[in-house]
Design a protein around this motif. Structure first.
Motif, short mmCIF file in Angstrom:
data_model
loop_
_atom_site.label_atom_id
_atom_site.label_comp_id
_atom_site.label_asym_id
_atom_site.label_seq_id
_atom_site.Cartn_x
_atom_site.Cartn_y
_atom_site.Cartn_z
N GLN A 494 0.79 -1.23 0.00
CA GLN A 494 0.00 0.00 0.00
C GLN A 494 0.82 1.28 0.00
O GLN A 494 0.28 2.37 -0.18
CB GLN A 494 -0.96 0.01 1.21
CG GLN A 494 -0.28 0.14 2.56
CD GLN A 494 0.13 -1.21 3.13
OE1 GLN A 494 0.16 -2.21 2.40
NE2 GLN A 494 0.44 -1.25 4.41
N ASP A 495 2.14 1.20 0.22
CA ASP A 495 2.89 2.46 0.37
C ASP A 495 3.43 3.03 -0.94
O ASP A 495 4.07 4.06 -0.96
CB ASP A 495 4.03 2.30 1.38
CG ASP A 495 5.11 1.33 0.90
OD1 ASP A 495 5.03 0.87 -0.26
OD2 ASP A 495 6.03 1.05 1.69
N GLY A 496 3.19 2.36 -2.05
CA GLY A 496 3.59 2.90 -3.35
C GLY A 496 5.05 2.68 -3.70
O GLY A 496 5.50 3.03 -4.80
N ASP A 498 6.67 -0.15 -4.26
CA ASP A 498 6.83 -1.13 -5.35
C ASP A 498 6.60 -0.49 -6.72
O ASP A 498 7.33 -0.76 -7.67
CB ASP A 498 5.85 -2.29 -5.16
CG ASP A 498 6.40 -3.34 -4.21
OD1 ASP A 498 7.63 -3.37 -4.05
OD2 ASP A 498 5.59 -4.09 -3.64
N THR A 499 5.59 0.36 -6.81
CA THR A 499 5.29 1.02 -8.09
C THR A 499 6.45 1.92 -8.51
O THR A 499 6.87 1.91 -9.68
CB THR A 499 4.00 1.85 -7.97
OG1 THR A 499 2.93 1.00 -7.58
CG2 THR A 499 3.67 2.53 -9.29
N ALA A 500 6.96 2.69 -7.56
CA ALA A 500 8.09 3.57 -7.87
C ALA A 500 9.33 2.77 -8.24
O ALA A 500 10.09 3.13 -9.15
CB ALA A 500 8.37 4.48 -6.68
N SER A 503 9.00 1.41 -11.78
CA SER A 503 9.24 2.48 -12.77
C SER A 503 10.74 2.71 -12.94
O SER A 503 11.23 2.91 -14.06
CB SER A 503 8.56 3.77 -12.34
OG SER A 503 7.16 3.61 -12.30
N GLY A 587 10.03 9.52 1.14
CA GLY A 587 8.85 8.98 1.80
C GLY A 587 9.21 8.47 3.19
O GLY A 587 10.18 8.92 3.80
N TYR A 591 11.12 3.95 2.17
CA TYR A 591 11.77 5.06 1.49
C TYR A 591 13.03 5.49 2.25
O TYR A 591 14.04 5.86 1.65
CB TYR A 591 10.81 6.25 1.37
CG TYR A 591 9.68 6.03 0.40
CD1 TYR A 591 8.52 5.37 0.82
CD2 TYR A 591 9.77 6.47 -0.91
CE1 TYR A 591 7.47 5.17 -0.07
CE2 TYR A 591 8.71 6.27 -1.80
CZ TYR A 591 7.57 5.62 -1.37
OH TYR A 591 6.55 5.41 -2.23
#
Length: 718
Positions: A494-496, A498-500, A503, A587, A591
């Protein structure tokens, strides 16, 4: 001078101007008030450099026994084109003065001492320093005291002086800037008439630019100027005469420059007592256009007007002085003399009495070359103009012909409002004149020189690419280490994070794929350049061989454009990857773990360096293509290396055609209109730079206007 050397001096000029103009802005002085004192400081810096150089040479000669050990004289220094400066006028002496004293008084004393020792400068050096604040003068002196300038040669200071003249002209200093003719126009005149011996005169000499450019031409030919020519000038404005005398002195030159109104006065006499009239080998000038109040009664019997007066109005004034100037320039010439001058574009087709004078001029057979120049070449007026050239020694086969050259589509953009010719554009226009005169060997020699430059620039490509690739590899290694580290971090869905992270990994993969494609194309390109350089180790001399060389390089030029796009892409991908990596440090929780792996300062330094070496690599590839374009421009228009008509550019016109055209000498009337060209070498990055340049100009003008409005409001008490 190489492109890189030109850029280096240009950067020095721009830096000095920015610093000096900032001092002016903070002092509330106008450009006119500031211009002469600044030019005086440049003169003083250069005079000190030249003195030290001459002193070193003298001491070396004494040590080698080439001259006796005796007290030095003025003649010892003048022989070496230097002044024997008194200690009080040395630049370092002035800089080391105690801060409590009056630096302005000391500068005035230095200028007086120089004038006392060197009569040609009497009354010419600026003495306005007492009115300036001590701090401003100290900062101004330090502005011109960098290590680069302490060791600069005369050529560099000559360029700096001319650059400051140009900038002051653009600001409207000294009678609206009319003292200054743009160097590219002066150089074009010089290239056509080639003033390399005898008497060189300018009847409206302004700041002496015609003489300086003549000296550059002579020295480029391997001669010493003052042993080859004598300069004679006249100018009606005393302040402008001061500029001219300083300009000559900065370049190590001398000339007889007198205050006179050319319409009424003819003051010069040659050293043997003969009048200047009828004895000038080379006449050059940029006279004021369209003067309308010259007293016709005073000049009606002037021997300098052999073709008569061009036209008189009801007030018994000459209605337009352009043809007075044109007549003067012709009448001063010796039987073998040449003239080149700037003239209003209206003059070449003017009617009535002016047409009659023009007819007589054409019928002499001495009108040689007419060159049309587009608008915006001048700094204080936007009007187009034409360059006229006379040659009283034209051979019989050309006596009834005139070369019409329409150069209005030849230019480069300097600022939003100002254009000029690049050195290569000047050379290309001169090459057309050479073909007109049957000098094919010079035309081929120019292309041979372009081939040499092309090869030299091609040789420098591989090292520039290696520098880029080394930095790119360092960036990739640095980021790969970081990415390997963040791959090990366990993140919450949920903390984003993985998406970052994904990318970032995808960006690295795209970068790697692009680098693989680049490596293949780079290898082929560099191999092709090496083969070309080996094949043309000796520059081609014949027209056929030069055409072949251009065609061999053409696919390499195309490949270079493609490779530059890849270089730009690699830089963008590296910068994007670095940006995405930084996102992973901004983050909480996971992060923070990434932030501990991230060496921000080192990466920022690498990306900044990458941008620098990218530009250098891209520009280096462009340099070779640049010279290939010059070769192409000439060869496509003159494929046989012989004079021919080129639609929209040039045509050799017979007097009968000129008569049929109402004795017009306007090039555009004879050469036709060329079809629009597709620019296959369109430089998107340069276009962006031009847009930024225009925006900077507009912002500067807006700021100046706002400041002036504020001053006006304050004066009104609002």
């Amino acid at each position: 001078m190489t492109i890189n050397a030109f850029d280096s001096i240009s950067q020095v000029e721009a830096t000095l101007w920015e610093a000096a103009d900032q001092l002016r802005a903070n002092s509330n002085l106008t450009a006119t008030e500031y211009s002469m004192p600044v030019l005086g400081v440049i003169f003083l810096r250069h005079a000190t450099n030249r003195y030290r150089s001459a002193l070193d040479a003298i001491q070396a000669d004494q040590a080698a026994g080439k001259m006796p050990n005796r007290p030095l004289t003025k003649a010892d220094f003048i022989k070496r084109r230097a002044l024997q400066l008194p200690v009080s006028a040395h630049y370092d002496t002035l800089l080391s003065l105690p801060s409590g004293g009056s630096l302005g008084t000391s500068l005035v004393a230095a200028m007086n001492a120089i004038e006392a020792d060197f009569p040609p400068l009497q009354g010419s050096l600026p003495k306005e320093y007492d009115r300036f604040d001590n701090k401003l003068l100290e900062n101004l002196l330090r502005c011109f005291d960098s290590e680069t300038l302490r060791n600069a040669t005369g050529d560099v200071f000559g360029r700096i002086y001319e650059y400051f003249l140009m900038k002051f002209a653009m600001q409207g200093a000294q009678d609206n800037g009319e003292f200054f003719t743009p160097p590219s126009l002066v150089q074009t005149l010089v290239n056509v008439i080639e003033p390399d011996h005898g008497v060189v005169a300018d009847l409206a000499c302004g700041s002496g630019g015609m003489f300086v450019q003549s000296s550059h031409f002579i020295e480029h030919e391997g001669f010493e100027t003052m042993k080859r020519v004598t300069f004679y000038g006249q100018e009606k404005t005393p302040a402008t005469i001061r500029l001219a005398k300083m300009n000559l002195a900065v370049h190590g030159l001398e000339g007889d420059i007198q205050e006179a109104n050319t319409f009424y006065d003819d003051p010069h006499r040659l050293q043997d007592g003969r009048p200047l009239w009828g004895n000038v080998d080379f006449m050059m000038a940029n006279p004021p256009f369209n003067v309308d109040k010259v007293d016709a009664e005073t000049i009606k019997t002037d021997r300098r007007l052999p073709f008569g007066l061009p036209g008189i109005n009801k007030d018994k004034h000459v209605s337009n002085g352009n043809y007075l100037w044109i007549s003067y320039f012709h009448s001063y010439l010796s039987p073998k003399g040449r003239a080149g001058f700037v003239m209003s574009s209206q003059a070449s087709s003017a009617g009535h009495g002016e047409k009659e004078v023009r007819r007589k001029l054409v019928e002499t057979g001495d009108v040689d070359v007419m060159i049309a120049i587009r608008s915006n070449f001048f700094y204080t007026r936007t009007v187009p103009c034409e360059l006229w050239h006379f040659d009283r020694a034209k051979p019989d086969e050309r006596k009834e012909y005139v070369l019409m050259l329409d150069a209005r589509n030849v230019y480069r953009k300097v600022t939003r409002k100002i254009f000029d010719f690049s050195p290569e554009q000047q050379a290309n226009l001169a090459a057309i004149v050479w073909l007109y005169r049957g000098q094919q060997s010079r035309f081929l020699g120019l292309i041979q020189n372009y081939c040499v430059n092309l090869r030299n620039e091609a040789v420098a490509v591989a090292p520039a690419l290696t520098a880029f690739e080394t930095c790119l590899t360092d960036c990739h290694t640095h980021l790969s280490s970081f990415i390997d580290g963040v791959k090990q971090i366990e993140a919450q869905p949920q903390d984003g994070f993985d998406t970052a992270r994904l990318s970032l990994i995808e960006a690295q993969l795209e970068w790697t794929n692009a680098a693989t494609s680049y490596a293949i194309d780079r290898s082929a390109f560099v191999t092709g350049l090496a083969t070309f350089c080996s094949q043309y180790n000796e520059s081609p001399k014949t027209n056929k061989a030069q055409h072949a060389a251009r065609l061999v390089f053409a696919p390499l030029a195309d490949a270079g454009r493609g490779l530059n796009k890849q270089i730009d892409l690699l830089y963008k991908q590296a910068a994007l990857t670095a940006q995405l990596a930084q996102v992973l440090t901004q983050g909480e929780a996971t992060y923070e773990q990434a932030d501990k792996l991230f060496e921000r300062r080192e990466l920022n330094k690498l990306i900044k360096l990458l941008e620098q070496v990218r530009k250098q690599a891209v520009e280096q590839i462009k340099h070779g293509s640049y010279f290939q374009r010059q070769i192409t421009w000439l060869q496509e228009r003159f494929p046989n290396a012989e004079m021919c008509d080129v639609l929209g550019l040039c045509r050799v016109v017979h007097h009968s055609e000129i008569e049929a055209a109402d004795w017009s000498l306007t090039p555009g009337r004879f050469v036709g209109v060329a079809p629009a060209e597709v620019d296959e070498d369109f430089d998107f990055e340069q276009s962006l730079r031009d847009i930024h340049l225009e925006l900077a100009d507009l912002n500067r003008e807006a700021a100046e206007l706002a400041a002036q409005i504020q001053i006006n409001f304050e004066e009104l008490g609002v």
